[in-house]
Design a protein around this motif. Structure first.
Motif, PDB file in Angstrom:
ATOM      1  N   ILE A  76       0.771  -1.019  -0.081  1.00  0.00           N
ATOM      2  CA  ILE A  76      -0.033   0.012  -0.097  1.00  0.00           C
ATOM      3  C   ILE A  76       0.795   1.297  -0.069  1.00  0.00           C
ATOM      4  N   LEU A  77       0.512   2.157  -0.948  1.00  0.00           N
ATOM      5  CA  LEU A  77       1.033   3.490  -0.898  1.00  0.00           C
ATOM      6  C   LEU A  77       0.333   4.422  -0.043  1.00  0.00           C
ATOM      7  N   ILE A  78       0.881   5.257   0.542  1.00  0.00           N
ATOM      8  CA  ILE A  78       0.347   6.314   1.407  1.00  0.00           C
ATOM      9  C   ILE A  78       0.988   7.810   0.798  1.00  0.00           C
ATOM     10  N   ILE A  79       0.345   8.444   0.265  1.00  0.00           N
ATOM     11  CA  ILE A  79       0.500   9.852  -0.251  1.00  0.00           C
ATOM     12  C   ILE A  79       0.162  10.708   0.393  1.00  0.00           C
ATOM     13  N   GLU A  80       0.813  11.314   1.482  1.00  0.00           N
ATOM     14  CA  GLU A  80       0.494  12.259   2.468  1.00  0.00           C
ATOM     15  C   GLU A  80       1.544  13.185   2.947  1.00  0.00           C
ATOM     16  N   ASP A  81       1.258  14.343   2.937  1.00  0.00           N
ATOM     17  CA  ASP A  81       2.484  15.239   3.395  1.00  0.00           C
ATOM     18  C   ASP A  81       2.459  15.514   4.856  1.00  0.00           C
ATOM     19  N   ASP A  82       1.468  15.157   5.612  1.00  0.00           N
ATOM     20  CA  ASP A  82       1.578  15.493   7.111  1.00  0.00           C
ATOM     21  C   ASP A  82       2.201  14.073   7.870  1.00  0.00           C
ATOM     22  N   PRO A  83       3.528  14.230   8.235  1.00  0.00           N
ATOM     23  CA  PRO A  83       4.407  13.115   8.672  1.00  0.00           C
ATOM     24  C   PRO A  83       3.308  12.401   9.815  1.00  0.00           C
ATOM     25  N   VAL A  84       3.152  13.206  10.839  1.00  0.00           N
ATOM     26  CA  VAL A  84       2.478  12.395  11.753  1.00  0.00           C
ATOM     27  C   VAL A  84       1.243  11.441  11.167  1.00  0.00           C
ATOM     28  N   ILE A  85       0.260  12.070  10.483  1.00  0.00           N
ATOM     29  CA  ILE A  85      -0.725  11.188   9.811  1.00  0.00           C
ATOM     30  C   ILE A  85      -0.294  10.094   8.996  1.00  0.00           C
ATOM     31  N   ALA A  86       0.756  10.528   8.214  1.00  0.00           N
ATOM     32  CA  ALA A  86       1.434   9.270   7.351  1.00  0.00           C
ATOM     33  C   ALA A  86       2.068   8.299   8.152  1.00  0.00           C
ATOM     34  N   GLU A  87       2.495   8.514   9.208  1.00  0.00           N
ATOM     35  CA  GLU A  87       3.219   7.535  10.162  1.00  0.00           C
ATOM     36  C   GLU A  87       2.222   6.717  10.702  1.00  0.00           C
ATOM     37  N   VAL A  88       1.335   7.498  11.171  1.00  0.00           N
ATOM     38  CA  VAL A  88       0.327   6.479  12.080  1.00  0.00           C
ATOM     39  C   VAL A  88      -0.279   5.709  11.413  1.00  0.00           C
ATOM     40  N   GLU A  89      -0.828   5.991  10.021  1.00  0.00           N
ATOM     41  CA  GLU A  89      -1.494   5.312   9.026  1.00  0.00           C
ATOM     42  C   GLU A  89      -0.586   4.046   8.672  1.00  0.00           C
ATOM     43  N   ARG A  90       0.571   4.311   8.551  1.00  0.00           N
ATOM     44  CA  ARG A  90       1.632   3.350   8.057  1.00  0.00           C
ATOM     45  C   ARG A  90       2.035   2.364   9.236  1.00  0.00           C
ATOM     46  N   ASP A  91       1.952   2.868  10.309  1.00  0.00           N
ATOM     47  CA  ASP A  91       2.116   1.851  11.335  1.00  0.00           C
ATOM     48  C   ASP A  91       1.019   1.050  11.760  1.00  0.00           C
ATOM     49  N   TYR A  92      -0.215   1.724  11.546  1.00  0.00           N
ATOM     50  CA  TYR A  92      -1.522   0.906  11.863  1.00  0.00           C
ATOM     51  C   TYR A  92      -1.640  -0.343  10.649  1.00  0.00           C
TER      52      TYR A  92
END
Length: 230
Positions: free
Chosen positions: A4-20
């Motif tokens: 899955i590719l997460i295209i997101e510029d907010d690092p906090v949101i992106a990392e939380v989504e990635r970790d989950y």
């Protein structure tokens, strides 16, 4: 493992989504800008894209449009924008879903699972190589190079012929009307004519069918439209 590719510029949101997503058994990767995300989405193989709408560089609308022209994978568009016009535009460009921020991680996971399952059902029976190649009996479609072979012979297809063939092959056993195919391939704003669908179907049959008068791949459903047979 689904990628899955997460295209997101907010690092906090992106990392939380990635970790989950990673904790749920997926291989999740982050692209922090629109330009980087578009490049990776077009050049690499992913099973699903979580796409933010407002991005530095290329925005989510343009990324969705470009990816959908070349690939048929689930695109989940996420945005803080609640206006219906943005949702309608995103879905009209080919996004499979539109999620409004803030949303729960449980909701995101449920939508990811639902769309991955849906695409697996739609492409059932088709063998894929890193999700970039389709093999249906004697037909081979390479989605990255946009090349097609029939019984080992490379075919010369126009851009629209290829787009039409790929779309039908990615949705096997489903009947599409001429209007639906025209909208999907030519777009609602096209100056063309719905009759173009019939012409292009005929051209495709001449190239991919062993006997165009007895088509094995693209079947005419009289009074309704066309269906791609596995």
């Amino acid at each position: 493992m689904k990628r899955i590719l997460i295209i997101e510029d907010d690092p906090v949101i992106a990392e939380v989504e990635r970790d989950y997503l990673t904790a749920s058994g997926y291989l999740a990767e982050i692209a922090p800008t629109g330009d980087t995300g578009l490049k990776r989405a077009m050049e690499e193989s992913f099973d699903l894209i979580v796409l933010d709408l407002m991005l530095p560089g290329t925005d989510g609308f343009e990324i969705c449009r470009r990816v959908r022209e070349a690939k048929d994978i689930p695109i989940l568009m996420v945005s803080a924008k609640k206006e219906d016009i943005d949702k309608i535009r995103g879905l009209g460009l080919g996004a499979d879903d539109y999620v409004i921020k803030p949303f729960s991680l449980g909701e995101l996971m449920a939508r990811v699972k639902a769309h991955l399952s849906r695409y697996e059902r739609l492409t059932g029976g088709i063998r894929t190589k890193e999700q970039d190649e389709l093999r249906i009996r004697g037909l081979r479609i390479d989605k990255l190079s946009r090349k097609v072979w029939a019984d080992g012979t490379e075919l010369s297809l126009t851009g629209k012929e290829y787009d039409l063939l790929l779309f039908l092959a990615m949705h096997p056993n489903r009947v599409f009307t001429k209007d639906e195919l025209f909208e999907k391939i030519w777009g609602m704003d096209s100056l063309g004519d719905v009759a173009s669908v019939t012409v292009y179907i005929s051209k495709l049959r001449e190239k991919i069918e062993r006997d165009p008068s007895k088509p094995q791949y693209i079947e005419t459903i009289w009074g309704v439209g066309y269906r791609f047979n596995l």
